[in-house]
Design an enzyme around this catalytic site. Structure first.
Site, PDB file in Angstrom:
ATOM      1  N   ASP A  87      22.612  58.845  60.602  1.00 14.59           N
ATOM      2  CA  ASP A  87      23.447  59.222  61.751  1.00 14.59           C
ATOM      3  C   ASP A  87      22.641  59.378  63.041  1.00 14.59           C
ATOM      4  O   ASP A  87      21.522  59.885  63.040  1.00 14.59           O
ATOM      5  CB  ASP A  87      24.156  60.548  61.471  1.00 14.59           C
ATOM      6  CG  ASP A  87      25.243  60.379  60.422  1.00 14.59           C
ATOM      7  OD1 ASP A  87      25.366  59.275  59.857  1.00 14.59           O
ATOM      8  OD2 ASP A  87      25.956  61.359  60.174  1.00 14.59           O
TER       9      ASP A  87
ATOM     10  N   ASP B  42      32.634  55.329  54.159  1.00 13.22           N
ATOM     11  CA  ASP B  42      31.384  56.092  54.091  1.00 13.22           C
ATOM     12  C   ASP B  42      30.809  56.114  52.673  1.00 13.22           C
ATOM     13  O   ASP B  42      31.359  55.476  51.758  1.00 13.22           O
ATOM     14  CB  ASP B  42      31.671  57.513  54.616  1.00 13.22           C
ATOM     15  CG  ASP B  42      30.532  58.096  55.423  1.00 13.22           C
ATOM     16  OD1 ASP B  42      29.396  57.637  55.250  1.00 13.22           O
ATOM     17  OD2 ASP B  42      30.780  59.025  56.215  1.00 13.22           O
TER      18      ASP B  42
ATOM     19  N   TRP C 289      24.655  53.617  55.491  1.00 18.59           N
ATOM     20  CA  TRP C 289      23.433  54.060  56.192  1.00 18.59           C
ATOM     21  C   TRP C 289      22.209  53.221  55.851  1.00 18.59           C
ATOM     22  O   TRP C 289      21.068  53.709  55.866  1.00 18.59           O
ATOM     23  CB  TRP C 289      23.125  55.539  55.877  1.00 18.59           C
ATOM     24  CG  TRP C 289      24.320  56.403  55.775  1.00 18.59           C
ATOM     25  CD1 TRP C 289      25.271  56.583  56.737  1.00 18.59           C
ATOM     26  CD2 TRP C 289      24.724  57.212  54.664  1.00 18.59           C
ATOM     27  NE1 TRP C 289      26.218  57.451  56.291  1.00 18.59           N
ATOM     28  CE2 TRP C 289      25.910  57.845  55.034  1.00 18.59           C
ATOM     29  CE3 TRP C 289      24.184  57.457  53.397  1.00 18.59           C
ATOM     30  CZ2 TRP C 289      26.594  58.712  54.179  1.00 18.59           C
ATOM     31  CZ3 TRP C 289      24.853  58.328  52.544  1.00 18.59           C
ATOM     32  CH2 TRP C 289      26.040  58.943  52.937  1.00 18.59           C
ATOM     33  N   GLY C 290      22.415  51.954  55.497  1.00 15.26           N
ATOM     34  CA  GLY C 290      21.265  51.092  55.209  1.00 15.26           C
ATOM     35  C   GLY C 290      20.751  51.206  53.783  1.00 15.26           C
ATOM     36  O   GLY C 290      19.722  50.622  53.461  1.00 15.26           O
TER      37      GLY C 290
HETATM   38  C1  GLA Z   1      28.586  60.378  57.690  1.00 12.23           C
HETATM   39  C2  GLA Z   1      28.674  59.191  58.646  1.00 12.23           C
HETATM   40  C3  GLA Z   1      29.078  59.685  60.016  1.00 12.23           C
HETATM   41  C4  GLA Z   1      30.408  60.418  59.943  1.00 12.23           C
HETATM   42  C5  GLA Z   1      30.310  61.557  58.933  1.00 12.23           C
HETATM   43  C6  GLA Z   1      31.660  62.189  58.659  1.00 12.23           C
HETATM   44  O1  GLA Z   1      27.523  61.220  58.023  1.00 12.23           O
HETATM   45  O2  GLA Z   1      27.469  58.501  58.694  1.00 12.23           O
HETATM   46  O3  GLA Z   1      29.178  58.589  60.931  1.00 12.23           O
HETATM   47  O4  GLA Z   1      31.417  59.520  59.571  1.00 12.23           O
HETATM   48  O5  GLA Z   1      29.791  61.119  57.686  1.00 12.23           O
HETATM   49  O6  GLA Z   1      31.576  63.239  57.744  1.00 12.23           O
END
Ligand code: GLA
Length: 376
Positions: free
Chosen positions: A184, A127, A162-163
């Protein structure tokens, strides 16, 4: 490590968030097998964020599983998953803390990769929260990419920034096998559609060894669980799952699989949809729209055996009839071929169409076909 096909599995986050435990993983793994998910091609059981203690071990500097959630440690969970013939995934973060405020792997990449390898981890989601200022995110993915290769175990590297930073341009060079390209997902129609539509012009960068991950599926959540907002209906879930299949995106289920209903089970194990998703050429679909309504989307995808997948998606609030003109996808009237199509969601006989076909699609719903050329 060779990742020829989009990875398929289940991840804890969408439904359970931080409420994860040894028993949840074991029960879900049992359900996974009983539902036939393994037989359908799903492989990975992935524990997302919030599995560790809030601080590293003061002596070894290693990450430590939360003893209240995982009283037997991680190796024991991993062994259980492996004994069932499945693969085991875990989560960490490129920053100093994870998004759920547990220790991240920043500046501990090689140590943590070794720890994951020692627990028998086969998949690492990585992440992007709490990244120190002044350090490029790309560098941090390079570090973990190298650390995993040095860990002594084949570990699928699932990047999740996330891009950010135009990830599709450089992520393949870090050794990652899949990469999150959007924020998300939440369990509502708006969310999965926004994600899907935002990736239509980026699917050409997704290919074997490094697939565009449009996030864990909310299929079958019906509004329950951590990311369950207003929920979706079955038509939306058909559309969401079919879009992910047409994109050759990783299929990571996010619902409570212990409670999966029959409708969901049938959808996520549909052999034709999975076949489209797992097609070894993993080509992006050709994108077509209704001439004046971009809420009516047409996707047409070349498959490795010479057939084609055709999907028609209706993001409107009312039923629609959509014309699919074959010349838009490479089949002009002069070619001397018709298209024979088989409806893979509703069944029925194959039908042959000349030059174009009209497809009725319910609101929020989709129609999915396998098509082949037939000589006139
Ligand atoms: C981010 C990721 C999610 C998840 C959360 C966990 O938001 O994009 O997919 O893994 O963290 O805290």
């Amino acid at each position: 490590m060779l990742v020829h096909r989009p990875p398929m599995g289940w991840n804890t986050w969408n439904t359970f968030g931080w409420e994860i435990s040894d028993s949840l993983i074991r029960e879900s793994t049992e359900a996974f097998i009983a539902l036939g998910l393994k037989d359908a091609g799903y492989q990975y059981i992935v524990i997302d964020d919030c599995w560790s203690k809030k601080l590293r071990d003061p002596e070894t500097d290693c990450l430590v599983p939360d003893p209240d959630k995982f009283p037997h440690g991680m190796k024991s969970v991993s062994d259980f998953v492996h004994e069932k013939g499945l693969k085991f995934g875990m989560y960490s973060c490129a920053g100093q803390r994870t998004c759920g405020d547990h220790p991240g792997s920043f500046d501990h990449e090689f140590l943590d990769a070794k720890t994951f390898a020692s627990w028998g981890v086969d998949f690492l989601k990585y992440d992007f929260c709490y990244k120190p200022h002044g350090i490029e995110g790309e560098l941090l993915y390079r570090r973990m990419g190298m650390a995993l290769r040095a860990s002594g175990r084949d570990i699928l590297f699932s990047a999740c920034n996330w891009g950010s930073d135009n990830v599709w341009q450089w992520i393949r060079s870090t050794g990652a096998h899949m990469y999150r390209s959007t924020g998300d997902i939440f369990d509502n129609p708006e969310s999965y559609r926004r994600i899907a539509v935002s990736q239509l012009d980026k699917l050409g960068a997704s290919a074997p060894q490094c697939f565009n991950d449009v996030d864990m599926l909310t299929v079958g959540m019906y509004g329950k669980g951590l990311v369950g907002s207003e929920g979706c209906n079955d038509a939306d879930y058909r559309s969401q799952f079919s879009l992910w299949c047409m994109f050759s995106a990783p299929l990571m289920l996010g619902c409570d699989i212990r409670k999966m209903n029959e409708e969901t089970r049938k959808l996520v194990t549909n052999p034709d949809l999975i076949r489209i998703n797992q097609d070894q050429e993993a080509r992006p679909p050709i994108i077509g729209h209704h001439p004046w309504n971009d809420k009516l989307l047409i996707l047409f995808k070349h498959l490795d055996d010479g057939t084609y997948a055709l999907g028609v998606f209706n993001m409107e609030e009312k039923e629609a009839e959509v014309g699919v003109t074959f010349s838009d996808y490479g089949l002009p009237a002069s070619a001397g071929y018709d298209l024979a199509v088989r409806d893979i969601l509703n069944g029925g006989e194959e039908e042959t169409h000349r030059e174009y076909m009209r497809v009725k699609v319910g609101n929020h719903d989709c129609r999915m076909f396998i098509a082949r050329l037939v000589k006139r």
